[in-house]
Design an enzyme around this catalytic site. Structure first.
Site, PDB file in Angstrom:
ATOM      1  N   GLU A 165       0.760  -1.265   0.057  1.00 29.99           N
ATOM      2  CA  GLU A 165      -0.020  -0.011  -0.089  1.00 29.99           C
ATOM      3  C   GLU A 165       0.896   1.052   0.056  1.00 29.99           C
ATOM      4  O   GLU A 165       0.633   2.140   0.944  1.00 29.99           O
ATOM      5  CB  GLU A 165      -0.975   0.142   1.140  1.00 29.99           C
ATOM      6  CG  GLU A 165      -1.967  -0.977   1.139  1.00 29.99           C
ATOM      7  CD  GLU A 165      -3.250  -0.947   1.850  1.00 29.99           C
ATOM      8  OE1 GLU A 165      -3.264   0.170   2.727  1.00 29.99           O
ATOM      9  OE2 GLU A 165      -4.325  -1.718   1.706  1.00 29.99           O
ATOM     10  N   GLU A 370      -5.281  -8.550  -0.454  1.00 28.92           N
ATOM     11  CA  GLU A 370      -6.137  -8.249   0.721  1.00 28.92           C
ATOM     12  C   GLU A 370      -7.584  -7.935   0.436  1.00 28.92           C
ATOM     13  O   GLU A 370      -7.722  -7.370  -0.908  1.00 28.92           O
ATOM     14  CB  GLU A 370      -5.793  -7.025   1.456  1.00 28.92           C
ATOM     15  CG  GLU A 370      -4.405  -7.411   2.206  1.00 28.92           C
ATOM     16  CD  GLU A 370      -4.071  -6.204   3.298  1.00 28.92           C
ATOM     17  OE1 GLU A 370      -5.001  -5.232   3.638  1.00 28.92           O
ATOM     18  OE2 GLU A 370      -2.920  -5.955   3.326  1.00 28.92           O
TER      19      GLU A 370
HETATM   20  C1  BGP Z   1      -4.742  -2.704   4.721  1.00 23.41           C
HETATM   21  C2  BGP Z   1      -3.358  -2.938   5.327  1.00 23.41           C
HETATM   22  C3  BGP Z   1      -3.431  -3.924   6.545  1.00 23.41           C
HETATM   23  C4  BGP Z   1      -4.985  -4.018   7.329  1.00 23.41           C
HETATM   24  C5  BGP Z   1      -6.199  -3.815   6.308  1.00 23.41           C
HETATM   25  C6  BGP Z   1      -7.362  -3.656   7.153  1.00 23.41           C
HETATM   26  O1  BGP Z   1      -4.731  -1.129   4.491  1.00 23.41           O
HETATM   27  O2  BGP Z   1      -2.509  -3.317   4.447  1.00 23.41           O
HETATM   28  O3  BGP Z   1      -2.428  -3.911   7.084  1.00 23.41           O
HETATM   29  O4  BGP Z   1      -4.557  -3.367   8.440  1.00 23.41           O
HETATM   30  O5  BGP Z   1      -5.941  -2.486   5.590  1.00 23.41           O
HETATM   31  O6  BGP Z   1      -7.483  -2.148   8.026  1.00 23.41           O
HETATM   32  P1  BGP Z   1      -7.636  -2.013   9.374  1.00 23.41           P
HETATM   33  O7  BGP Z   1      -6.681  -2.983  10.068  1.00 23.41           O
HETATM   34  O8  BGP Z   1      -7.382  -0.643   9.764  1.00 23.41           O
HETATM   35  O9  BGP Z   1      -9.104  -2.542   9.450  1.00 23.41           O
END
Ligand code: BGP
Length: 473
Positions: A165, A370
């Protein structure tokens, strides 16, 4: 469009899931590991420290065995830079190498292909103190780290992701505690895009190095890609969506794939006196480097409308969603989409729309690194009835199959997250995993693992190669 010619998932499709080191491992200063920026920043609400998380550092064997039971073909995890090089550069920490050797070997013993993210939000603290990505030397720091990774693990790791990201680091880095803006900086936008430029260069050099050192390996970027919709069919809203699409999404992939700065982004930066300083030769390096595939995280879409030129931005705007840029674009609500308990819009069809758009721009194989639903889960009598997560995943997998039928070349689907871990903003209470980890925000709990309903459901999905998405009996 009719769906009568629905194509099956490819036979070699990589079903699996993802995690990241600082969110899942715990043991944050164990066995010679140095601190990262995550260890020194303010932690998400209720998270006491990162020294336990899901304790994956000590329990990876149990966790990978559970992934194998689900039928995983691929496991995406990140390597903590500070386990390998505690100070970011300098001496290698053998205990860190040994640990990831064990994790990689464990995956392979279970027939699971490892997909390694080289950098996931965890800049070594020692390098943060030297200016982080703002220091041009960061390019060499990263390439040096990459070389150690390729030398140590390249005989077994065939799939690599560079920077997780990068677009979120650039858009909201200071909010997630991973972008270091020096005190007294007078042009934050320019500083931000200078750091972005260094990351792009570091990525390009790492991709080249990978191809030199590991001719059989494949490497790609891992931005968060959310297609940006216009709030209406007014031409000025369409323009606003083009601009935010360029800023939020395309500039990263245009650079990774073609080695060119997106023209809309460049103009936006010119208007703000914020174009990055480019050293002669930088663009040649970017042009010469090529990813083999595109990894991308997808959670939702964004919607924007034209922002009046005299609009006064107050408070912190949600930049992931468009924020507000006077004269350009501003975030707009999308009345057509439901939201998660944590307020994230749910847009499965937007997932297909995003894949179609990306593929038509870049024509490279892609893998979802993801996607998933963060929710408050409840453990009752050893069970977690997370039908809401099954529904979310099913809706997205259906759209994935439709995208494949559209001709989009998809290599795999790796939702977030394999097991419960610490959320970037919400601590452990926001759970994403197929495997429940018994711990609280304060990190009190047995750390025992429990199979959620979604675990059994995903197992069936994988066993039928995505044919059977029906509910559990
Ligand atoms: C993405 C990241 C992850 C994870 C996910 C969910 O942006 O790559 O590391 O954290 O988001 O986000 P959150 O944990 O804020 O719900």
């Amino acid at each position: 469009m009719l769906d009568k010619n629905l194509k099956p998932f490819p036979d070699d499709f990589f079903w699996g899931a993802s995690t990241s080191a600082y969110q899942v491992e715990g043991a944050n200063l164990t066995d010679g590991k140095g601190p990262s920026c995550q260890d020194v920043k303010e932690l998400p609400a209720g998270t006491a420290s990162l020294d336990i998380c899901a304790d994956h550092y000590h329990r990876y064997k149990e966790d990978i065995a559970l992934m194998s039971e689900m039928g995983f073909k691929m496991y995406r995890f990140s390597i903590a830079w500070t386990r390998i090089l505690p100070n970011g550069t300098g001496e290698v920490n053998q205990a860190g190498i040994d640990h990831y050797n064990d994790v990689i070997n464990c995956c392979l013993e279970h027939g699971i292909t490892p997909l390694v993210t080289m950098f996931h939000f965890d800049m070594p603290d020692a390098l943060d103190k030297r200016g982080s990505w703002g220091n041009r030397e960061s390019v060499d720091w990263f390439v040096n780290y990459a070389k150690v990774l390729f030398q140590s693990f390249g005989d077994r790791v065939k799939y690599w992701l560079t920077i997780n990201e990068q677009n979120m680091l650039t858009l909201v880095g200071p909010v997630i505690g991973t972008m270091h803006i020096p005190e007294g900086c007078t042009n934050v936008l320019k500083e931000t895009y200078q750091q972005n430029h260094h990351m792009l260069l570091a990525q390009a050099k790492a991709m080249q190095l990978c191809h030199q050192m590991l001719p059989d390996a494949k490497i790609g970027p891992a931005p968060n890609i959310s297609l940006v919709y216009p709030a209406s069919c007014k031409p000025e809203d369409i323009q606003a969506s083009q601009e935010f699409n360029a800023i939020r999404n395309w500039v990263y992939l245009d650079m990774a794939v073609y080695g060119i700065y997106n023209n809309l982004v460049w103009r936006f930066l010119e208007e703000h006196d914020a174009t990055p300083d480019i050293v002669p030769g930088d663009m040649d390096i970017m042009k010469a480097a090529h990813p083999d595939f595109i990894g991308f995280n997808y959670y939702s879409t964004a919607t924007v409308q034209k922002c009046p030129a005299d609009f006064a931005v107050e408070g912190e705007a949600d930049q992931q969603k468009g924020g507000a840029e006077a004269g350009y674009f501003m975030n707009a609500a999308n009345p057509n989409l439901p939201k998660t308990e944590f307020g994230w819009e749910i847009d499965p069809m937007g997932y297909r729309n995003t894949m179609r758009e990306m593929y038509s721009r870049y024509h490279l194989p892609m893998i979802t690194t993801e996607n998933g639903l963060g929710a408050y889960d409840t453990l009752e009598d050893g069970k977690v009835h997370d039908q809401y997560r099954i529904n979310y995943l099913r809706d997205h997998i259906q759209q994935l199959r439709l995208a494949i039928s559209d001709g989009v070349q998809m290599m795999g689907y790796l939702p977030w997250s394999a097991l419960d871990l610490v959320s970037t903003h919400e601590g452990i209470r926001k759970r994403y995993g197929f495997i429940y980890v018994d711990t609280t925000d304060e990190q009190v709990g047995t750390l025992d693992r429990y199979r959620k309903d979604s675990f059994f459901w995903y197992k069936k999905v994988i066993a039928t190669n995505g044919q059977d998405l029906s509910d559990l009996a």
